[in-house]
Design a protein around this motif. Sequence first.
Motif, PDB file in Angstrom:
ATOM      1  N   HIS A 450      53.002  47.296  48.736  1.00  0.00           N
ATOM      2  CA  HIS A 450      52.809  48.248  47.648  1.00  0.00           C
ATOM      3  C   HIS A 450      51.560  47.866  46.883  1.00  0.00           C
ATOM      4  O   HIS A 450      50.992  46.790  47.074  1.00  0.00           O
ATOM      5  CB  HIS A 450      54.030  48.266  46.723  1.00  0.00           C
ATOM      6  N   ASP A 451      51.141  48.739  46.004  1.00  0.00           N
ATOM      7  CA  ASP A 451      49.953  48.480  45.188  1.00  0.00           C
ATOM      8  C   ASP A 451      50.319  47.544  44.040  1.00  0.00           C
ATOM      9  O   ASP A 451      51.479  47.442  43.632  1.00  0.00           O
ATOM     10  CB  ASP A 451      49.397  49.786  44.621  1.00  0.00           C
ATOM     11  N   PHE A 452      49.316  46.845  43.500  1.00  0.00           N
ATOM     12  CA  PHE A 452      49.559  45.993  42.343  1.00  0.00           C
ATOM     13  C   PHE A 452      48.332  46.012  41.442  1.00  0.00           C
ATOM     14  O   PHE A 452      47.218  46.301  41.864  1.00  0.00           O
ATOM     15  CB  PHE A 452      49.895  44.557  42.764  1.00  0.00           C
ATOM     16  N   THR A 453      48.549  45.694  40.166  1.00  0.00           N
ATOM     17  CA  THR A 453      47.486  45.587  39.171  1.00  0.00           C
ATOM     18  C   THR A 453      47.775  44.377  38.303  1.00  0.00           C
ATOM     19  O   THR A 453      48.890  44.246  37.774  1.00  0.00           O
ATOM     20  CB  THR A 453      47.414  46.847  38.300  1.00  0.00           C
ATOM     21  N   VAL A 454      46.793  43.480  38.159  1.00  0.00           N
ATOM     22  CA  VAL A 454      46.960  42.288  37.324  1.00  0.00           C
ATOM     23  C   VAL A 454      45.693  42.075  36.502  1.00  0.00           C
ATOM     24  O   VAL A 454      44.594  42.472  36.898  1.00  0.00           O
ATOM     25  CB  VAL A 454      47.232  41.027  38.180  1.00  0.00           C
ATOM     26  N   GLU A 455      45.879  41.450  35.339  1.00  0.00           N
ATOM     27  CA  GLU A 455      44.762  40.999  34.518  1.00  0.00           C
ATOM     28  C   GLU A 455      44.684  39.486  34.642  1.00  0.00           C
ATOM     29  O   GLU A 455      45.682  38.781  34.431  1.00  0.00           O
ATOM     30  CB  GLU A 455      44.966  41.417  33.058  1.00  0.00           C
ATOM     31  N   CYS A 456      43.513  38.985  34.969  1.00  0.00           N
ATOM     32  CA  CYS A 456      43.360  37.544  35.195  1.00  0.00           C
ATOM     33  C   CYS A 456      41.925  37.135  34.874  1.00  0.00           C
ATOM     34  O   CYS A 456      41.051  37.975  34.652  1.00  0.00           O
ATOM     35  CB  CYS A 456      43.709  37.194  36.643  1.00  0.00           C
ATOM     36  N   ARG A 457      41.715  35.818  34.853  1.00  0.00           N
ATOM     37  CA  ARG A 457      40.388  35.277  34.588  1.00  0.00           C
ATOM     38  C   ARG A 457      39.783  34.782  35.898  1.00  0.00           C
ATOM     39  O   ARG A 457      40.401  34.005  36.622  1.00  0.00           O
ATOM     40  CB  ARG A 457      40.482  34.133  33.575  1.00  0.00           C
ATOM     41  N   LEU A 458      38.569  35.230  36.183  1.00  0.00           N
ATOM     42  CA  LEU A 458      37.901  34.929  37.445  1.00  0.00           C
ATOM     43  C   LEU A 458      36.680  34.059  37.164  1.00  0.00           C
ATOM     44  O   LEU A 458      35.905  34.333  36.237  1.00  0.00           O
ATOM     45  CB  LEU A 458      37.487  36.237  38.133  1.00  0.00           C
ATOM     46  N   ARG A 459      36.525  32.999  37.998  1.00  0.00           N
ATOM     47  CA  ARG A 459      35.430  32.047  37.783  1.00  0.00           C
ATOM     48  C   ARG A 459      34.117  32.640  38.260  1.00  0.00           C
ATOM     49  O   ARG A 459      34.010  33.188  39.345  1.00  0.00           O
ATOM     50  CB  ARG A 459      35.711  30.735  38.508  1.00  0.00           C
ATOM     51  N   ARG A 460      33.092  32.531  37.403  1.00  0.00           N
ATOM     52  CA  ARG A 460      31.767  33.038  37.717  1.00  0.00           C
ATOM     53  C   ARG A 460      30.924  31.923  38.333  1.00  0.00           C
ATOM     54  O   ARG A 460      31.313  30.758  38.369  1.00  0.00           O
ATOM     55  CB  ARG A 460      31.119  33.586  36.438  1.00  0.00           C
ATOM     56  N   TYR A 461      29.731  32.296  38.825  1.00  0.00           N
ATOM     57  CA  TYR A 461      28.856  31.333  39.500  1.00  0.00           C
ATOM     58  C   TYR A 461      28.468  30.161  38.595  1.00  0.00           C
ATOM     59  O   TYR A 461      28.205  29.051  39.058  1.00  0.00           O
ATOM     60  CB  TYR A 461      27.593  32.038  40.008  1.00  0.00           C
ATOM     61  N   ASP A 462      28.443  30.384  37.261  1.00  0.00           N
ATOM     62  CA  ASP A 462      28.064  29.311  36.337  1.00  0.00           C
ATOM     63  C   ASP A 462      29.253  28.500  35.861  1.00  0.00           C
ATOM     64  O   ASP A 462      29.131  27.669  34.950  1.00  0.00           O
ATOM     65  CB  ASP A 462      27.334  29.902  35.127  1.00  0.00           C
ATOM     66  N   GLY A 463      30.443  28.718  36.454  1.00  0.00           N
ATOM     67  CA  GLY A 463      31.627  27.949  36.100  1.00  0.00           C
ATOM     68  C   GLY A 463      32.448  28.535  34.974  1.00  0.00           C
ATOM     69  O   GLY A 463      33.550  28.047  34.705  1.00  0.00           O
ATOM     70  N   THR A 464      31.955  29.549  34.287  1.00  0.00           N
ATOM     71  CA  THR A 464      32.709  30.176  33.205  1.00  0.00           C
ATOM     72  C   THR A 464      33.694  31.186  33.781  1.00  0.00           C
ATOM     73  O   THR A 464      33.547  31.647  34.920  1.00  0.00           O
ATOM     74  CB  THR A 464      31.772  30.883  32.221  1.00  0.00           C
ATOM     75  N   TYR A 465      34.690  31.496  32.975  1.00  0.00           N
ATOM     76  CA  TYR A 465      35.707  32.461  33.386  1.00  0.00           C
ATOM     77  C   TYR A 465      35.589  33.707  32.517  1.00  0.00           C
ATOM     78  O   TYR A 465      35.380  33.620  31.310  1.00  0.00           O
ATOM     79  CB  TYR A 465      37.116  31.871  33.237  1.00  0.00           C
TER      80      TYR A 465
END
Length: 745
Positions: A450-465
């Motif tokens: 089934h489909d899903f939707t979540v809110e989360c923090r993703l790491r960027r190339y500079d290490g920040t989220y």
Amino acid sequence: MSRTFPSLLTVFAGIALFSLAAPCVAIAANVLVLYDERRELPGLSAFDSSLARTFSSASSGSIVLYREDMDLSRLGSGDYPLRLRDHLRIKYADTKIDVVVAVMGPALDFVLRYGGAFAPEALIVFAGVDPWELHGRVLPEHVTGVLLERRFAPTVELALRLQPKTRRFVFVGGTSEFDRRLIEQAKDELRPFEQRYEFRYLTELPMPALLAELRRLPRDSVVLYSTIFRDGAGTAFVPHVAAQSITAASNAPVYGFVDQFVGRGIVGGRMYSLAEHGAEAAHLAMAVLEGSDPAGLPPQSPSNLTTIIDSRQLDRWGLREEALPPDAVMLNRQPTLWSQHKREVVAASSILSIQALMIAALLVQRSSRRRAESKLRESENRLRTMADTAPALIWMSGPDRRFVFVNKMWMDYTGLSSEDALDKTWLGQLHPDDVTRCSEAFDRSLIDPHDFTVECRLRRYDGTYRWMLCTGLARLSLKGDYAGLVGCCTDISERKETELQLQRHRSELAHMNRIATMGELTASVAHELCQPLGAILSNAGAAGMVLGKTSPALHEVQEILEDIQKDAQRAGETIHRIRSIMRKQSVTRRPVDLKGMFKDLHRLVDAEATARRIMVHSDAAGGACVLADPVQLQQVLLNLVLNALDAVSARPDGDRRIVVCVRDSDDQSVTIAVADTGHGIAPDVRPKLFQPFYTTKREGLGMGLSITRTIVEAHGGSIWAESNEAGGATFCLTWPAAACSLSLS
């Protein structure tokens, strides 16, 4: 002897009488059939054929049919009727006419007026006469017939079913006397439609001008064609020939009212059948010839209309057959090759298919494979181009969660190359605190795609989220098996920061409200602290006196010290409660016992209520518990009770009462009520009570009830105000219920 035109209620008597007649009787009679127009006209031709066929099959005797065509549309001017009368008198001078069948109204009028000259002893049976033509007329006793009701509204309704977006109707007719009678009848019947649609009557134009007008019609029009025996220039026409010219020129579908025009270019209509009408007229004439008195056979009622449609015209104008009524008769439906030669088609197709498979199997397979490979490459290129230019992080994973595709924006965001990204999973880029929650969403999609939707923090190339809104869509293979997910991630960091700032502002505003509330409770706080501190001071003095004795009683000192300890604890609890209300802290929700909450509320407002001589009563019977942050729940109740104290202060001493109670509770929610005997709530004030900065107090800020509503709704509850019948007001709030535990105080 004469009789008036009978009502339709008497028609059934004639039908019942006729049904008793024998189906085949030996009769010798002469029947004259008088037509108002030429018999070669399609409608009259169908009528004549059906009439003759019915006479032949209904009688075994000798019935001689004589036919006369008046041809009124071309010859009916001047003294033509008189000359026709004389012609018929001479022609049938030696022939006794037993029955005259007068077809259409003009023929009936002629027979009634001049029939005595050429058929003096004949009985008269009319046909094709509309009921309105006989309205108010007196018919002789020897006259009966079959009525033919010409109706126009059912065809208009049919056209609207097929063309619901119609805006205008154009009625086309001629200038002969017959044409004009139909036009006048149509105008009367269609007048109700003129309130909703535009109506034009093109009935006075020469044929070339008429065709030019029809060519200019917009496509949201409907053309209604009656008859044209003579156009506006006086030129004679055959109606069905005119119908062909009109339908060929018209830029809008044409509908008609008689079945003779079907196949001439009209779409169709709700029509009467002249062929059936001829059979009915013949049956009635047979009943008269067999001895039935025409006076006992009132004119029969009209036959039912039938929806007749030309299938070719539906295709021509793109009209939907599904919109037709179920009883519609479809004519000229084009037969398919399959319906005509099913066996031959099957045999030929089988042979050709086998030959084609044997000869071209390998070529088709290779060509198909090449096309498929080319389309696959084109599809992949289009997909990658669209994905790389999309303003979002797009990814695709297999059943093992590993990436099988990421777009350019994903690689730019994470700083990974395509090869490095395809070696990893989506979860590897998440903030550690979000991995479990997102992993559970992945697992659910694996168990039940089934489909899903979540809110989360993703790491960027500079290490920040940064906060992302990630959505996934389950992919299925051609066999229907789960093949993984395809999804995208959109940056929502600014929105999340806005939400956090809004939450901080609300917390700060609630904290300031609590400080303001404690300012109003200064007297109560002082009272709470003065009692234990005064007791401590008194006990300390008593202890000094006991110790000052020569032989002090140590057990008394011990009792005094225990009292001092208890009073110190009381003072400490009071200070702790005040600090917990004024402290700026995060929201923590847990089960709260309302009985204990009401007890603490009493302690806080007791001094203020006593000073104002107000009785405050609380009741938490049943041991109700709610799921709440205790400090915020206490703030809500304090706001409502302090407002109630202000509301009842102006009342006489005996009428100053406040009740805090649990009104209703179940497993889902608890309703708490704060009722007072104050001045009540004016009707114009109630809608604005909970609006920010609205207040009825002289020195109020208008934020107390607004903050109260915010806290209640944040806990999933609601709040409202009611006016009491006996005066005063009640503020009610619902709060999510919680299971009470034994450890709660």
